[in-house]
Structure formats: structure tokens, C-alpha cells
Write a protein that holds these residues in place. Sequence first.
Motif, PDB file in Angstrom:
ATOM      1  N   GLU A 179       0.818  -1.210   0.000  1.00 44.46           N
ATOM      2  CA  GLU A 179       0.000   0.000   0.000  1.00 44.46           C
ATOM      3  C   GLU A 179       0.854   1.263   0.000  1.00 44.46           C
ATOM      4  OE1 GLU A 179      -2.745  -0.240   3.224  1.00 44.46           O
ATOM      5  OE2 GLU A 179      -3.803  -1.992   2.409  1.00 44.46           O
ATOM      6  N   SER A 180       1.990   1.221   0.688  1.00 41.53           N
ATOM      7  CA  SER A 180       2.881   2.382   0.723  1.00 41.53           C
ATOM      8  C   SER A 180       3.403   2.720  -0.669  1.00 41.53           C
ATOM      9  CB  SER A 180       4.053   2.128   1.681  1.00 41.53           C
ATOM     10  OG  SER A 180       4.782   0.979   1.276  1.00 41.53           O
ATOM     11  N   LYS A 181       3.692   1.704  -1.470  1.00 43.56           N
ATOM     12  CA  LYS A 181       4.152   1.916  -2.835  1.00 43.56           C
ATOM     13  C   LYS A 181       3.036   2.532  -3.672  1.00 43.56           C
ATOM     14  CE  LYS A 181       6.585   1.355  -6.671  1.00 43.56           C
ATOM     15  NZ  LYS A 181       7.761   2.212  -6.996  1.00 43.56           N
ATOM     16  N   LEU A 182       1.827   2.023  -3.527  1.00 43.06           N
ATOM     17  CA  LEU A 182       0.678   2.562  -4.260  1.00 43.06           C
ATOM     18  C   LEU A 182       0.475   4.028  -3.905  1.00 43.06           C
ATOM     19  CD1 LEU A 182      -1.835   2.274  -6.042  1.00 43.06           C
ATOM     20  CD2 LEU A 182      -3.055   1.358  -4.054  1.00 43.06           C
ATOM     21  N   ARG A 183       0.535   4.342  -2.620  1.00 40.18           N
ATOM     22  CA  ARG A 183       0.331   5.720  -2.185  1.00 40.18           C
ATOM     23  C   ARG A 183       1.419   6.641  -2.736  1.00 40.18           C
ATOM     24  NH1 ARG A 183       2.723   8.016   1.800  1.00 40.18           N
ATOM     25  NH2 ARG A 183       3.282   6.009   2.765  1.00 40.18           N
ATOM     26  N   LYS A 184       2.679   6.200  -2.676  1.00 40.64           N
ATOM     27  CA  LYS A 184       3.785   7.034  -3.165  1.00 40.64           C
ATOM     28  C   LYS A 184       3.679   7.286  -4.669  1.00 40.64           C
ATOM     29  CE  LYS A 184       7.090   5.682   0.432  1.00 40.64           C
ATOM     30  NZ  LYS A 184       8.317   4.919   0.751  1.00 40.64           N
ATOM     31  N   GLU A 185       3.253   6.279  -5.424  1.00 39.75           N
ATOM     32  CA  GLU A 185       3.115   6.457  -6.868  1.00 39.75           C
ATOM     33  C   GLU A 185       1.959   7.392  -7.197  1.00 39.75           C
ATOM     34  OE1 GLU A 185       5.111   5.610  -9.266  1.00 39.75           O
ATOM     35  OE2 GLU A 185       6.479   4.712  -7.811  1.00 39.75           O
ATOM     36  N   ILE A 186       0.898   7.338  -6.412  1.00 34.19           N
ATOM     37  CA  ILE A 186      -0.213   8.269  -6.617  1.00 34.19           C
ATOM     38  C   ILE A 186       0.257   9.695  -6.359  1.00 34.19           C
ATOM     39  CG2 ILE A 186      -2.416   9.057  -5.667  1.00 34.19           C
ATOM     40  CD1 ILE A 186      -3.190   6.126  -5.311  1.00 34.19           C
ATOM     41  N   ILE A 187       1.020   9.892  -5.283  1.00 33.94           N
ATOM     42  CA  ILE A 187       1.553  11.217  -4.967  1.00 33.94           C
ATOM     43  C   ILE A 187       2.441  11.712  -6.103  1.00 33.94           C
ATOM     44  CG2 ILE A 187       3.011  12.553  -3.391  1.00 33.94           C
ATOM     45  CD1 ILE A 187       0.315  11.716  -2.254  1.00 33.94           C
ATOM     46  N   ALA A 188       3.256  10.825  -6.657  1.00 39.14           N
ATOM     47  CA  ALA A 188       4.183  11.207  -7.738  1.00 39.14           C
ATOM     48  C   ALA A 188       3.432  11.525  -9.031  1.00 39.14           C
ATOM     49  CB  ALA A 188       5.198  10.091  -7.976  1.00 39.14           C
ATOM     50  N   HIS A 189       2.242  10.985  -9.185  1.00 39.62           N
ATOM     51  CA  HIS A 189       1.442  11.213 -10.400  1.00 39.62           C
ATOM     52  C   HIS A 189       0.113  11.862 -10.020  1.00 39.62           C
ATOM     53  CE1 HIS A 189       4.246   7.953 -11.444  1.00 39.62           C
ATOM     54  NE2 HIS A 189       4.175   8.393 -12.683  1.00 39.62           N
ATOM     55  N   MET A 190       0.149  12.831  -9.106  1.00 43.42           N
ATOM     56  CA  MET A 190      -1.076  13.388  -8.557  1.00 43.42           C
ATOM     57  C   MET A 190      -1.949  14.058  -9.610  1.00 43.42           C
ATOM     58  SD  MET A 190      -3.115  13.755  -6.097  1.00 43.42           S
ATOM     59  CE  MET A 190      -2.127  13.063  -4.775  1.00 43.42           C
ATOM     60  N   LYS A 191      -1.363  14.782 -10.554  1.00 43.74           N
ATOM     61  CA  LYS A 191      -2.158  15.454 -11.581  1.00 43.74           C
ATOM     62  C   LYS A 191      -2.975  14.440 -12.377  1.00 43.74           C
ATOM     63  CE  LYS A 191      -1.881  18.478 -15.618  1.00 43.74           C
ATOM     64  NZ  LYS A 191      -0.982  19.263 -16.515  1.00 43.74           N
ATOM     65  N   ASP A 192      -2.330  13.366 -12.801  1.00 42.04           N
ATOM     66  CA  ASP A 192      -3.034  12.339 -13.573  1.00 42.04           C
ATOM     67  C   ASP A 192      -4.086  11.629 -12.722  1.00 42.04           C
ATOM     68  OD1 ASP A 192      -1.581  12.799 -15.906  1.00 42.04           O
ATOM     69  OD2 ASP A 192       0.029  11.457 -15.285  1.00 42.04           O
ATOM     70  N   PHE A 193      -3.772  11.417 -11.451  1.00 42.61           N
ATOM     71  CA  PHE A 193      -4.715  10.755 -10.546  1.00 42.61           C
ATOM     72  C   PHE A 193      -5.973  11.600 -10.369  1.00 42.61           C
ATOM     73  CE2 PHE A 193      -6.304   9.841  -6.208  1.00 42.61           C
ATOM     74  CZ  PHE A 193      -6.598   8.483  -6.375  1.00 42.61           C
ATOM     75  N   ILE A 194      -5.806  12.912 -10.183  1.00 42.80           N
ATOM     76  CA  ILE A 194      -6.955  13.797 -10.008  1.00 42.80           C
ATOM     77  C   ILE A 194      -7.786  13.858 -11.284  1.00 42.80           C
ATOM     78  CG2 ILE A 194      -7.621  16.219  -9.727  1.00 42.80           C
ATOM     79  CD1 ILE A 194      -5.531  16.471  -7.575  1.00 42.80           C
TER      80      ILE A 194
END
Length: 379
Positions: free
Chosen positions: A234-249
Motif C-alpha cells: 500500500e505504501s508503494k501505491l500511495r507514493k506512486e499516486i503522490i508522484a502522479h497526482m495530476k493524472d490521478f486527479i
Amino acid sequence: MSYDLKNINNKSNLLKYKEEFETVYSIIATHRKRVVRVVNNESMSMVWEVGGYVSYKLKTSAWGDGVVRQLSDFIRTKDPTARGWSYRTLYKMVQLYDTYSAASFAELIAQTDMAKYGEVVPFETAQMDGDIIVPFEMAQIPNVLFTTGWTNHQIILNRCKTDTERLFYMLYAGKERLENKELMRVIKTDTMNSLLGGKDAQSKIMSNTYPDSPLLFKDKVYLEMLGLPLEYKESKLRKEIIAHMKDFILEMGKDFLFIDDEHRIAVGGKTFKVDLLFYHRLLQCMVAIELKTDEFQPKDLGQLEFYLEALDQEERRSNENPSIGIILCKDADMEVVRYALNRSMSPTMVALYKEQLQAGGVIQRSLVEFCKFVNKGRK
């Protein structure tokens, strides 16, 4: 010293006249928006009229394929700076006219009550030299076509197979103000199905508190932009979301504003962490997202509800609405989800994430509700 006094005086005047300055700027901004809207509307009307004229000539056999090619060359000869007048583009204009002047599209507009969409935009056939009116009866342009631009319309015509899909995506593109690449993505990820599908993944409190939530929150999102490995925590998933926040939003919806990750909440003598915390501009509430890299478990909902209660008691402001909770998990037995959500006393939902894009089907039964929602937002 005199320079400092001058700066102080300037700042003082700015504070003194700030309200008046804001008024002037609002006038400028309003008229700029109107200019853009008028230009876009005129552009759309031009596309409709050209498409209608060429369509008429082709249908009456007055023109053939070769004449359309000659027309393209003629336009570019008359104005070498003109762009967007290729042979293929002219046929795309014909396709737009033929598609949206058809009786089937008119029936869909009537069923969804979109005939009243926005302000009525009167369509007048262009006059040629000598005030000679184009000699055929041209269909009235549907007002809904003005919701998005010509380039987006080309994408929709290329990628959507039914009138239902076309109507949904032109409305969605207008509502979210999507640019070309963003529109292509939401079509690829089958956003229509994610928003208009069954809403067993939302608690009753969620639907009651936020009646528009089924049309705002997807029950399936795609995270292929993260490039996740075969196995991850889960920590990896969260960090990757943070790194790609614009695309995630962009995938979640443009109304989300990121606040914090591993957001700390102090309750009693203990500190708890919310995986991701957002603010939703339209609903004016905090949105807590808990990440699960395995299958949904009923206990996950209890943890999320605890976080929502803590957020509402400790951090929610007086002008904000109750916080929403989303469990974003890799898999779920939807019967288990339904049982768990039936007893949920908070605005919660369960959404699935997929690591790769997948082709999906589309549905039609909730398009009427979406159209009403979009219309309501324009009042």
C-alpha cells in the motif's frame, strides 16, 4: 527611504481600492469569457453550416468525392493561412451534420430533455454575395453541440459508436472542461459506464446526503499511469499516486483538490493516518481515501468511518459539509460490499482500481439523470 515610503503608499492604496479594482477586473474577465464563448459558438455554427452544405451537395449527386477535394484546395488557395480545411476534415464536418441532424439524435435529445439545454442559440444560414440564401433547408443546430469545441467533437465522432455515448461525452467534456488528450482518456477508460452504472457501491447515507454523488464519483478508476510492478504494498501505491497526482486527479474528477497524504488525526492519546485527503470543490467537503491492495474486507469500512468521524469533529469547518470516505481497493465481492454498506452510517463508497486499461461496455439507463444534473449545474 523615499522608495520605501512609495511602496508603503502603493500598498495602502491597493488595500483602499481593492474592492473597486476587483469589480473592474471582474468586468474584464466576464467579457473575455463572453468573447471566447462567441468565437467558439461562431466556429461551431460555421462547421455545422459547411457540413450541411457539402452534405446536401453529395446527397443530391451534385458533387462527388473529387469535388470535395477540389473544394479543400480552393479554400487553401483563397487563404493560404487557413488551417483545418483538409479533405478529411470537410468530410468530418459532413459526418457531424449528418449524425446530429438525424431523427434518432433528435429523439434522444427529446428523451433526455436536452432540447432546453442552456440558452437558445438561433441558427441563421449564412448569406452569400448578393444576399442569395443557401438554396436548401438546413436543420437547426442542436444547442448541446455548443458545450464543447470542434476538436473534441471530432474525437467523439471517431471514438463513440452510439448517440448515447456521443451525447454523454460532449456533456462531460463541457462540464469538466476537458482538453483533447483528457477527453480521449475518459473515453478509453469508459467513464460513462463508471459514472452511470449501478450504485450499489455507495452507502444510503452517501446518496441521501449528496444526491448528485452517483454522477460525481466513479466506481472504477484506472491507474495505468503509475507503472506499478507485479507485486507492491500500500505504501508503494500511495507514493506512486503522490508522484502522479495530476493524472490521478484527472482520473478521479477535476473537482478534487489534494490536501495531504498520511494525514494525521489525533484522537485521545493516539495518532491515526488517513492515506489520502482531498477537498471536493462542488460538494464543499473533505474526501478521505483509504488504499487497499487486496480484496475489500468489511473491517475496512469500520476503519474509514472512524476516520470520517474524527475529521468531522476535529477539522471540519462550519461552512463545510460532512466528510466523504472512499475505499479504493484492488478487488471486491460486490455482494459483501452491498451488505457492509447497508449498515454504514456515514457517506462512504467502495471503488475498484485497475492497473491497466480495459475495454468496457456502455450503458444507457442513467443518461437522463446525468443530463438533469448537467442542466441543474447551469442554472
